[in-house]
Design an enzyme around this catalytic site. Sequence first.
Site, PDB file in Angstrom:
ATOM      1  N   ASP A  57       0.856  -1.201   0.000  1.00 48.05           N
ATOM      2  CA  ASP A  57       0.000   0.000   0.000  1.00 48.05           C
ATOM      3  C   ASP A  57       0.891   1.251   0.000  1.00 48.05           C
ATOM      4  O   ASP A  57       0.646   2.212  -0.737  1.00 48.05           O
ATOM      5  CB  ASP A  57      -0.875   0.055   1.258  1.00 48.05           C
ATOM      6  N   ASP A 121      -6.657   4.913  -4.480  1.00 54.41           N
ATOM      7  CA  ASP A 121      -6.585   3.773  -3.559  1.00 54.41           C
ATOM      8  C   ASP A 121      -5.458   2.906  -4.112  1.00 54.41           C
ATOM      9  O   ASP A 121      -5.639   2.186  -5.103  1.00 54.41           O
ATOM     10  CB  ASP A 121      -7.907   3.014  -3.527  1.00 54.41           C
ATOM     11  N   ASP A 124      -6.558  -1.747  -3.199  1.00 55.46           N
ATOM     12  CA  ASP A 124      -7.877  -2.048  -2.645  1.00 55.46           C
ATOM     13  C   ASP A 124      -7.943  -3.551  -2.397  1.00 55.46           C
ATOM     14  O   ASP A 124      -7.559  -4.341  -3.262  1.00 55.46           O
ATOM     15  CB  ASP A 124      -8.968  -1.613  -3.651  1.00 55.46           C
ATOM     16  N   THR A 126      -6.767  -4.805   0.859  1.00 57.88           N
ATOM     17  CA  THR A 126      -5.551  -5.063   1.647  1.00 57.88           C
ATOM     18  C   THR A 126      -5.730  -6.251   2.594  1.00 57.88           C
ATOM     19  O   THR A 126      -4.821  -7.076   2.738  1.00 57.88           O
ATOM     20  CB  THR A 126      -5.151  -3.805   2.451  1.00 57.88           C
ATOM     21  N   HIS A 203     -17.003  -6.594   5.546  1.00 51.21           N
ATOM     22  CA  HIS A 203     -17.549  -5.478   6.337  1.00 51.21           C
ATOM     23  C   HIS A 203     -19.067  -5.569   6.373  1.00 51.21           C
ATOM     24  O   HIS A 203     -19.761  -4.604   6.047  1.00 51.21           O
ATOM     25  CB  HIS A 203     -17.093  -4.134   5.767  1.00 51.21           C
ATOM     26  N   ASP A 252     -12.457   4.501  -3.196  1.00 49.71           N
ATOM     27  CA  ASP A 252     -12.975   3.182  -3.596  1.00 49.71           C
ATOM     28  C   ASP A 252     -13.957   3.298  -4.751  1.00 49.71           C
ATOM     29  O   ASP A 252     -14.106   2.366  -5.540  1.00 49.71           O
ATOM     30  CB  ASP A 252     -13.726   2.519  -2.426  1.00 49.71           C
TER      31      ASP A 252
HETATM   32  P1  AMP Z   1     -15.198  -4.643   1.123  1.00 47.67           P
HETATM   33  O1  AMP Z   1     -16.410  -4.581   0.272  1.00 47.67           O
HETATM   34  O2  AMP Z   1     -15.539  -5.007   2.548  1.00 47.67           O
HETATM   35  O3  AMP Z   1     -14.125  -5.491   0.551  1.00 47.67           O
HETATM   36  O4  AMP Z   1     -14.660  -3.153   1.194  1.00 47.67           O
HETATM   37  C1  AMP Z   1     -14.417  -2.407   0.045  1.00 47.67           C
HETATM   38  C2  AMP Z   1     -13.623  -1.178   0.401  1.00 47.67           C
HETATM   39  O5  AMP Z   1     -14.347  -0.361   1.297  1.00 47.67           O
HETATM   40  C3  AMP Z   1     -12.300  -1.479   1.086  1.00 47.67           C
HETATM   41  O6  AMP Z   1     -11.372  -0.492   0.684  1.00 47.67           O
HETATM   42  C4  AMP Z   1     -12.617  -1.337   2.557  1.00 47.67           C
HETATM   43  O7  AMP Z   1     -11.497  -0.910   3.260  1.00 47.67           O
HETATM   44  C5  AMP Z   1     -13.692  -0.272   2.552  1.00 47.67           C
HETATM   45  N1  AMP Z   1     -14.723  -0.513   3.585  1.00 47.67           N
HETATM   46  C6  AMP Z   1     -15.970  -0.948   3.379  1.00 47.67           C
HETATM   47  N2  AMP Z   1     -16.674  -1.046   4.538  1.00 47.67           N
HETATM   48  C7  AMP Z   1     -15.846  -0.654   5.488  1.00 47.67           C
HETATM   49  C8  AMP Z   1     -15.972  -0.513   6.894  1.00 47.67           C
HETATM   50  N3  AMP Z   1     -17.102  -0.782   7.531  1.00 47.67           N
HETATM   51  N4  AMP Z   1     -14.889  -0.087   7.558  1.00 47.67           N
HETATM   52  C9  AMP Z   1     -13.734   0.187   6.910  1.00 47.67           C
HETATM   53  N5  AMP Z   1     -13.554   0.097   5.575  1.00 47.67           N
HETATM   54  C10 AMP Z   1     -14.595  -0.320   4.876  1.00 47.67           C
HETATM   55 MG    MG Z   2     -10.251   0.373  -0.831  1.00 45.97          MG
HETATM   56 MG    MG Z   3      -6.580   0.596  -0.066  1.00 44.93          MG
END
Ligand code: AMP
Ligand code: MG
Ligand code: MG
Length: 316
Positions: A57, A121, A124, A126, A203, A252
């Site tokens: 990153d 980003d 994405d 990580t 998440h 994102d």
């Molecule tokens: P994900 O769909 O969970 O893979 O997340 C997609 C992107 O959104 C990644 O960059 C995550 O870091 C960020 N993201 C989504 N939801 C959250 C959350 N509740 N807290 C922190 N980052 C999130």
């Molecule tokens: Mg991201």
């Molecule tokens: Mg990232």
Amino acid sequence: MMNKEGIDMPVILRLISSCVGISKEAGKIIRDIMYKGELGVIQKGTGGENDPQTEADRQAQKLIISVLTRDFPKLKIVGEEDDIKLEPNLTGNWISEEILSLKPTPELETIKEEELTVWVDPLDGTTEFTWGAVDHVTVLIGVAYKDRPIGGVIHQPFYKAIKGDPNLSAGRTLWAIRGLGYGGFEAKSPPENELIIAGTKSHKSVTTQKALESTGATTLISHSGAGAKAMLVLEGKAHCYLHASPGLKRWDTCAPEAILTEIGGKVTDILGDPYNYAASVHPMCSRGAILAHTPTIHASILSKLPDDVKDIFRNK
Ligand code: AMP
Ligand code: MG
Ligand code: MG
């Protein structure tokens, strides 16, 4: 800068050309760090939640923003990672000849460098990267003109990449520019008579789950990474990517929104309003997101979202 015909190239074409080139170079850095196995993981979160940052990153953001700052000094740039020192003596040049050969629309010709904001980003997915689940990893570079996305790049570094294989063509790069089209992938329609909705894997929340179930989807896919889920929608493997919680940030969604819009899709928050991508706004997409393959799919999902879920976001 002139093109082969000696015509001055508009800044937006030079910028997206550069974003395509640097995203590939960042992808190489990301692959190298994974293959060496020296990830250098630290936790960014203060509340004990899992929010990792790796050497990949850091190095990828350093490269991307150092090059953009050197070549486009009037740009506004917002990167995900804090406190990354830039490299003032970079000598490399990374561009895409394909983008430089495009014929700009009249709108694109008028754009000035100082009217553009780049949302970066550098890596994405990580969390998945630290597990070795590299298919979900993307580099996202979105470009906004005034406050709306106008171009974007999604680079997938591990696409067809094999460890130890010096194949420099590993990885793929999806791009789009408003009014000029897209490249690096084939935009496919999702299957008729089905409704496939992609949501977060790592998440999850009560509101997102409720929203996903309200759509009447024939299939719900839990999939990691904002860029990776956007690619499912772009390539017709899902009708929509839906997130009904805060969490996603502008870095994102900017590149995915630019590319999805160019293939005829529609992206808004879960109340149906567009996000503002000016550099001055807080990066958090606090009202979730609907990334739909078409405006019809978007309207259908928006109409099904329960009012009690929407109400939570009205004052955010
Ligand atoms: P994900 O769909 O969970 O893979 O997340 C997609 C992107 O959104 C990644 O960059 C995550 O870091 C960020 N993201 C989504 N939801 C959250 C959350 N509740 N807290 C922190 N980052 C999130
Ligand atoms: Mg991201
Ligand atoms: Mg990232």
